[in-house]
Write a protein that holds these residues in place. Structure first.
Motif, PDB file in Angstrom:
ATOM      1  N   SER A   6      -2.107   7.008   2.842  1.00 19.63           N
ATOM      2  CA  SER A   6      -2.307   5.591   3.161  1.00 19.63           C
ATOM      3  C   SER A   6      -3.164   4.908   2.098  1.00 19.63           C
ATOM      4  O   SER A   6      -2.858   3.796   1.648  1.00 19.63           O
ATOM      5  N   HIS A   7      -4.245   5.593   1.674  1.00 18.02           N
ATOM      6  CA  HIS A   7      -5.119   5.021   0.647  1.00 18.02           C
ATOM      7  C   HIS A   7      -4.391   4.905  -0.697  1.00 18.02           C
ATOM      8  O   HIS A   7      -4.578   3.925  -1.426  1.00 18.02           O
ATOM      9  N   HIS A  10      -2.165   1.888  -0.554  1.00 17.46           N
ATOM     10  CA  HIS A  10      -2.994   0.686  -0.697  1.00 17.46           C
ATOM     11  C   HIS A  10      -3.376   0.480  -2.158  1.00 17.46           C
ATOM     12  O   HIS A  10      -3.331  -0.638  -2.681  1.00 17.46           O
ATOM     13  N   VAL A  18      -8.487  -2.732  -5.287  1.00 22.84           N
ATOM     14  CA  VAL A  18      -9.046  -1.962  -4.177  1.00 22.84           C
ATOM     15  C   VAL A  18     -10.331  -1.268  -4.612  1.00 22.84           C
ATOM     16  O   VAL A  18     -11.380  -1.401  -3.975  1.00 22.84           O
TER      17      VAL A  18
END
Length: 216
Positions: A6-7, A10, A18
């Motif tokens: 997920s990171h 992102h 980010v």
């Protein structure tokens, strides 16, 4: 593994947008005496020399102080030491976060308006409801973190190891002397040291995903 994927997603959507918002921190003990490692204590001797005498490597019984440390990609933000006899609970951690917010406002005011992404582990004081309320009031995003994974904490995989390596062999007589030495060491590190710590998150997430969530 799911959190790492997920990171990574992102990151690939926003790239450095980010990482530049991440503020990360953790706590660690700083001892009055940290014995040298076997490698550090090696000495060059003549082949006929008797082996050097070495006392047993132990920590001093009462000499240690707890440090809380937070940084971002451009350097340190907050170095805080716990008073002797005190403990880190939700109330104390709330106060630390207030100090962190003031430090960001002083050193990087635009970061508060652009958005802070806080990366800390799941220690009980960090996840208490009162702390969550404080972070909601700050309007800070919290980067999800697995129950226990030093492989995914920049403090663990990048900062505290070199710090403990550097302090080995030094002996301090007071908490203040330990604190002064640790603060000086942190401030001596170049900006690139802290940027590398944040940048390494991407490769750590990738390694975690590729190892199916196992430690590496």
């Amino acid at each position: 593994m799911a959190l790492s994927l997920s990171h990574l997603q992102h990151y690939h959507e926003e790239e450095y947008g980010v990482l530049s918002h991440i503020v990360t921190g953790d706590e660690t003990w700083c001892h009055h005496f940290e014995p040298e490692s076997k490698r550090q204590s090696k000495q060059w001797e003549h082949a006929t020399s008797p082996p050097p005498k070495k006392s047993k490597a132990v920590h001093t019984s009462s000499g240690k102080v707890m440090m809380s440390f937070f940084f971002y990609h451009k350097g340190p933000l907050l170095i805080e030491f716990l008073e002797r006899g005190a403990t880190i609970n939700a109330q104390r951690y709330q106060a630390t976060l207030q100090n962190l917010k003031r430090a960001i406002k002083s050193k990087r005011p635009g970061m508060l308006s652009n958005g802070v992404i806080l990366l800390h582990d799941n220690a009980r004081p960090h996840t208490a409801n009162a702390v969550k309320t404080t972070l909601q009031q700050f309007r800070w995003e919290t980067l999800e973190y697995p129950p226990y994974s030093p492989d995914l904490s920049p403090c663990d995989f990048h900062v505290f190891g070199p710090l403990k390596q550097a302090i080995r062999g030094h002996r301090f007589t007071t908490d203040d002397k330990v604190c002064d030495w640790v603060q000086a060491w942190i401030r001596q590190q170049p900006t690139s040291f802290f940027k590398d710590g944040i940048d390494r998150l991407v490769s750590q997430w990738d390694k975690c995903a590729n190892s199916f969530g196992d430690y590496f």
